[in-house]
Design a protein around this motif. Sequence first.
Motif, PDB file in Angstrom:
ATOM      1  N   PHE A  86       2.356  -2.312  -7.349  1.00  0.00           N
ATOM      2  CA  PHE A  86       1.290  -2.229  -6.354  1.00  0.00           C
ATOM      3  C   PHE A  86       0.918  -3.615  -5.834  1.00  0.00           C
ATOM      4  O   PHE A  86       0.792  -3.854  -4.651  1.00  0.00           O
ATOM      5  N   LYS A  87       0.786  -4.526  -6.769  1.00  0.00           N
ATOM      6  CA  LYS A  87       0.383  -5.873  -6.357  1.00  0.00           C
ATOM      7  C   LYS A  87       1.447  -6.481  -5.450  1.00  0.00           C
ATOM      8  O   LYS A  87       1.139  -7.081  -4.433  1.00  0.00           O
ATOM      9  N   ASN A  88       2.716  -6.292  -5.834  1.00  0.00           N
ATOM     10  CA  ASN A  88       3.767  -6.859  -5.009  1.00  0.00           C
ATOM     11  C   ASN A  88       3.759  -6.251  -3.614  1.00  0.00           C
ATOM     12  O   ASN A  88       3.831  -6.954  -2.620  1.00  0.00           O
ATOM     13  N   ALA A  89       3.627  -4.920  -3.607  1.00  0.00           N
ATOM     14  CA  ALA A  89       3.619  -4.264  -2.312  1.00  0.00           C
ATOM     15  C   ALA A  89       2.432  -4.758  -1.496  1.00  0.00           C
ATOM     16  O   ALA A  89       2.558  -5.095  -0.325  1.00  0.00           O
ATOM     17  N   ALA A  90       1.281  -4.813  -2.142  1.00  0.00           N
ATOM     18  CA  ALA A  90       0.079  -5.239  -1.425  1.00  0.00           C
ATOM     19  C   ALA A  90       0.244  -6.674  -0.927  1.00  0.00           C
ATOM     20  O   ALA A  90      -0.112  -6.987   0.206  1.00  0.00           O
ATOM     21  N   ASN A  91       0.823  -7.518  -1.753  1.00  0.00           N
ATOM     22  CA  ASN A  91       0.978  -8.910  -1.332  1.00  0.00           C
ATOM     23  C   ASN A  91       1.863  -9.013  -0.105  1.00  0.00           C
ATOM     24  O   ASN A  91       1.612  -9.820   0.776  1.00  0.00           O
ATOM     25  N   GLN A 100      -6.220  -6.677   0.733  1.00  0.00           N
ATOM     26  CA  GLN A 100      -7.586  -6.646   0.198  1.00  0.00           C
ATOM     27  C   GLN A 100      -8.218  -5.281   0.438  1.00  0.00           C
ATOM     28  O   GLN A 100      -8.945  -4.757  -0.388  1.00  0.00           O
ATOM     29  N   GLU A 101      -7.916  -4.740   1.601  1.00  0.00           N
ATOM     30  CA  GLU A 101      -8.518  -3.447   1.940  1.00  0.00           C
ATOM     31  C   GLU A 101      -7.980  -2.340   1.034  1.00  0.00           C
ATOM     32  O   GLU A 101      -8.716  -1.463   0.604  1.00  0.00           O
ATOM     33  N   ILE A 102      -6.667  -2.410   0.753  1.00  0.00           N
ATOM     34  CA  ILE A 102      -6.089  -1.380  -0.125  1.00  0.00           C
ATOM     35  C   ILE A 102      -6.679  -1.523  -1.522  1.00  0.00           C
ATOM     36  O   ILE A 102      -7.062  -0.549  -2.158  1.00  0.00           O
ATOM     37  N   LYS A 103      -6.752  -2.770  -1.956  1.00  0.00           N
ATOM     38  CA  LYS A 103      -7.322  -2.997  -3.284  1.00  0.00           C
ATOM     39  C   LYS A 103      -8.734  -2.444  -3.332  1.00  0.00           C
ATOM     40  O   LYS A 103      -9.137  -1.786  -4.283  1.00  0.00           O
ATOM     41  N   LYS A 104      -9.476  -2.718  -2.276  1.00  0.00           N
ATOM     42  CA  LYS A 104     -10.868  -2.262  -2.258  1.00  0.00           C
ATOM     43  C   LYS A 104     -10.916  -0.729  -2.321  1.00  0.00           C
ATOM     44  O   LYS A 104     -11.709  -0.152  -3.068  1.00  0.00           O
ATOM     45  N   LEU A 105     -10.058  -0.092  -1.536  1.00  0.00           N
ATOM     46  CA  LEU A 105     -10.041   1.378  -1.524  1.00  0.00           C
ATOM     47  C   LEU A 105      -9.795   1.909  -2.946  1.00  0.00           C
ATOM     48  O   LEU A 105     -10.531   2.768  -3.435  1.00  0.00           O
ATOM     49  N   ILE A 106      -8.778   1.379  -3.588  1.00  0.00           N
ATOM     50  CA  ILE A 106      -8.438   1.897  -4.918  1.00  0.00           C
ATOM     51  C   ILE A 106      -9.559   1.605  -5.916  1.00  0.00           C
ATOM     52  O   ILE A 106      -9.924   2.419  -6.753  1.00  0.00           O
ATOM     53  N   ASN A 107     -10.119   0.430  -5.738  1.00  0.00           N
ATOM     54  CA  ASN A 107     -11.266   0.031  -6.539  1.00  0.00           C
ATOM     55  C   ASN A 107     -12.430   1.002  -6.402  1.00  0.00           C
ATOM     56  O   ASN A 107     -13.037   1.439  -7.383  1.00  0.00           O
ATOM     57  N   VAL A 108     -12.733   1.313  -5.157  1.00  0.00           N
ATOM     58  CA  VAL A 108     -13.877   2.187  -4.871  1.00  0.00           C
ATOM     59  C   VAL A 108     -13.602   3.595  -5.399  1.00  0.00           C
ATOM     60  O   VAL A 108     -14.453   4.220  -6.036  1.00  0.00           O
ATOM     61  N   VAL A 109     -12.380   4.085  -5.175  1.00  0.00           N
ATOM     62  CA  VAL A 109     -12.049   5.438  -5.628  1.00  0.00           C
ATOM     63  C   VAL A 109     -12.102   5.492  -7.159  1.00  0.00           C
ATOM     64  O   VAL A 109     -12.617   6.438  -7.749  1.00  0.00           O
ATOM     65  N   SER A 110     -11.609   4.443  -7.788  1.00  0.00           N
ATOM     66  CA  SER A 110     -11.623   4.433  -9.254  1.00  0.00           C
ATOM     67  C   SER A 110     -13.053   4.422  -9.765  1.00  0.00           C
ATOM     68  O   SER A 110     -13.400   5.107 -10.728  1.00  0.00           O
ATOM     69  N   ASP A 111     -13.901   3.689  -9.089  1.00  0.00           N
ATOM     70  CA  ASP A 111     -15.302   3.642  -9.487  1.00  0.00           C
ATOM     71  C   ASP A 111     -15.974   4.998  -9.252  1.00  0.00           C
ATOM     72  O   ASP A 111     -16.721   5.503 -10.091  1.00  0.00           O
ATOM     73  N   ALA A 133      -7.947  11.942  -7.266  1.00  0.00           N
ATOM     74  CA  ALA A 133      -8.294  10.580  -6.841  1.00  0.00           C
ATOM     75  C   ALA A 133      -7.130   9.951  -6.066  1.00  0.00           C
ATOM     76  O   ALA A 133      -7.313   9.329  -5.010  1.00  0.00           O
ATOM     77  N   ARG A 134      -5.936  10.162  -6.590  1.00  0.00           N
ATOM     78  CA  ARG A 134      -4.737   9.558  -5.979  1.00  0.00           C
ATOM     79  C   ARG A 134      -4.525  10.118  -4.578  1.00  0.00           C
ATOM     80  O   ARG A 134      -4.339   9.392  -3.608  1.00  0.00           O
ATOM     81  N   ARG A 135      -4.631  11.434  -4.469  1.00  0.00           N
ATOM     82  CA  ARG A 135      -4.388  12.054  -3.161  1.00  0.00           C
ATOM     83  C   ARG A 135      -5.437  11.647  -2.132  1.00  0.00           C
ATOM     84  O   ARG A 135      -5.154  11.516  -0.950  1.00  0.00           O
ATOM     85  N   LEU A 136      -6.645  11.468  -2.628  1.00  0.00           N
ATOM     86  CA  LEU A 136      -7.690  11.001  -1.715  1.00  0.00           C
ATOM     87  C   LEU A 136      -7.337   9.638  -1.144  1.00  0.00           C
ATOM     88  O   LEU A 136      -7.538   9.367   0.032  1.00  0.00           O
ATOM     89  N   CYS A 137      -6.817   8.764  -1.989  1.00  0.00           N
ATOM     90  CA  CYS A 137      -6.389   7.437  -1.513  1.00  0.00           C
ATOM     91  C   CYS A 137      -5.303   7.606  -0.460  1.00  0.00           C
ATOM     92  O   CYS A 137      -5.336   6.981   0.607  1.00  0.00           O
ATOM     93  N   TRP A 138      -4.350   8.466  -0.756  1.00  0.00           N
ATOM     94  CA  TRP A 138      -3.252   8.668   0.193  1.00  0.00           C
ATOM     95  C   TRP A 138      -3.794   9.147   1.543  1.00  0.00           C
ATOM     96  O   TRP A 138      -3.421   8.642   2.584  1.00  0.00           O
ATOM     97  N   TYR A 139      -4.686  10.135   1.439  1.00  0.00           N
ATOM     98  CA  TYR A 139      -5.230  10.702   2.673  1.00  0.00           C
ATOM     99  C   TYR A 139      -5.920   9.607   3.510  1.00  0.00           C
ATOM    100  O   TYR A 139      -5.730   9.521   4.723  1.00  0.00           O
ATOM    101  N   ILE A 140      -6.685   8.773   2.836  1.00  0.00           N
ATOM    102  CA  ILE A 140      -7.425   7.738   3.575  1.00  0.00           C
ATOM    103  C   ILE A 140      -6.462   6.684   4.132  1.00  0.00           C
ATOM    104  O   ILE A 140      -6.598   6.243   5.274  1.00  0.00           O
ATOM    105  N   LEU A 141      -5.467   6.313   3.337  1.00  0.00           N
ATOM    106  CA  LEU A 141      -4.499   5.324   3.829  1.00  0.00           C
ATOM    107  C   LEU A 141      -3.757   5.857   5.051  1.00  0.00           C
ATOM    108  O   LEU A 141      -3.441   5.134   5.987  1.00  0.00           O
ATOM    109  N   ARG A 142      -3.522   7.141   5.024  1.00  0.00           N
ATOM    110  CA  ARG A 142      -2.788   7.763   6.131  1.00  0.00           C
ATOM    111  C   ARG A 142      -3.700   7.883   7.360  1.00  0.00           C
ATOM    112  O   ARG A 142      -3.350   7.473   8.451  1.00  0.00           O
ATOM    113  N   SER A 143      -4.903   8.446   7.155  1.00  0.00           N
ATOM    114  CA  SER A 143      -5.722   8.774   8.321  1.00  0.00           C
ATOM    115  C   SER A 143      -6.516   7.585   8.855  1.00  0.00           C
ATOM    116  O   SER A 143      -6.791   7.510  10.034  1.00  0.00           O
ATOM    117  N   LYS A 144      -6.886   6.670   7.984  1.00  0.00           N
ATOM    118  CA  LYS A 144      -7.728   5.570   8.466  1.00  0.00           C
ATOM    119  C   LYS A 144      -6.960   4.258   8.631  1.00  0.00           C
ATOM    120  O   LYS A 144      -7.427   3.349   9.301  1.00  0.00           O
TER     121      LYS A 144
END
Length: 470
Positions: free
Chosen positions: A360-365, A372-383, A404-415
């Motif tokens: 994940f980190k490599n991909a994000a980098n 940062q936005e992806i990290k934040k999303l996953i962070n927020v969903v995990s919280d 939780a995972r699918r919600l992240c996917w949905y948001i990454l896709r739609s937003k």
Amino acid sequence: MSFEDKQIWLQVKERLKNELDVDSYENYFSSINEVYKTNDNIYFLKVKNNFIKTRIESGYLKRMNDILLDLLNSPHYFMIKTEKEIDYEQERMVETSSKNNFTRTSSCGLNPTYTFGNFVVGDSNRMAHRYATQVSNNINNLSSQQNLVYFFGDVGVGKTHLIEAIGNHILEVNPDTRVLYIRTQDFIEQYAKCGIGASSQQNYTDFYEKFNNLDVLLVDDIQLIEHKDKTQLEFFKIFENLYSKGKLIAITSDKKPKDLQNIMTRLTSRFEMALILDVSSPDRLHRINILKSKLKQELDEQNKINEFPEETLEYIATVCESNVRELEGALKRVLFYCDAFNHDFSIESAKEALQNILNFKNAANSMGNTDQEIKKLINVVSDYFKVGENDILSNSRKKELVVARRLCWYILRSKYDFSYSKIGEIFGGKDHSTVMTGVQEIENSLKEDVATKKNVENILKKIGKDTNII
Ligand code: ADP
Ligand code: MG
């Protein structure tokens, strides 16, 4: 009481013996041979009667605490209890546990596992921790600078842990204190429920009464009250009432008061008056210490801690740098991996166990600004779902993780307009059709299921995206 606690007391006693005249020492201290119990950073001493207790408190307690500080190098306190008080406390404990094991927990809303004892102090939280321990040791004597505090910081850095530790500690020392911990989303919900049904007037009265009589109010994640005008008004009333009586109000938020939006200014201006303390992400050394402490907790009974090489902890602390929740999750994952496959707790095992996070980190980098936005999303969903970030990124089929995972996917896709395969890549190399199916599942349940809709909206709000999901 442990052997170490007793030794510490004997050292303090020895110093007192050297410093005091013979009579005072003999009258007040010579018969105290051990620590009655300890809790977090408090040493309880048992004395015969109230006369001795008062004498010690007025004449010697400060000096005793100074000696402790000197011996232990961090703030610790003595608390004096009389035999009678201890008997009374024990009776109460028996009563409470025979009625219901969870009486204390459920009425005050606190999770008893969050204590100062398992909170690791470092530069990122030193001030906040110092304040928290001071007020909770001094709840009956708060000054006007102390009774309102506002902790802010990113998700997963320990804000909830800290305010719950305040509550738990206060109740431990003084079980009659009226403490309530409430998450802002529960406050909003409970208030909304008052309006439902025939006896709504009574409901509102009861709701207000519940808060009106508190000594300590701990409110978590106040930023979630934005846009809720009526609830804000109610909260303001409660706040004013408790504040004017000098009660302790502790608030957490992921934003500073001046950055809160859509919250009425009379509330934010009150927050500005608070003692504002930040809690930030721990640095590497602090992360290593946190890992050591968590490992110790995990393995305490087995007493195997020495078998765990420090370099593996250092490795975990190096790759998990954003927050403590992530760190905790990574350690659990490595421990689980080593246990399940019977591997040593080596750097190699840690690398294998944490592969998903590293992917994940490599991909994000490689994605530049959006990482940062992806990290934040996953962070927020995990919280939000109270699950580990790395578990979201894993292949686990546990229901709450799949959601939780699918919600992240949905948001990454739609937003964020990510392609299915890009999302798959971030989530540990998943197939594009798996992601697509997951996103469709969420789209379907958004049409029928109010809870999903609410979850998505809440998460979008937290990451600062518009909540339009149609
Ligand atoms: P926040 O409320 O800031 O999002 P939490 O208080 O929920 O963060 O902390 C996330 C997790 O990390 C919890 O399990 C908490 O116990 C742990 N944690 C955070 N800070 C520390 C710390 N300094 N020492 C030990 N554990 C910590
Ligand atoms: Mg929290």
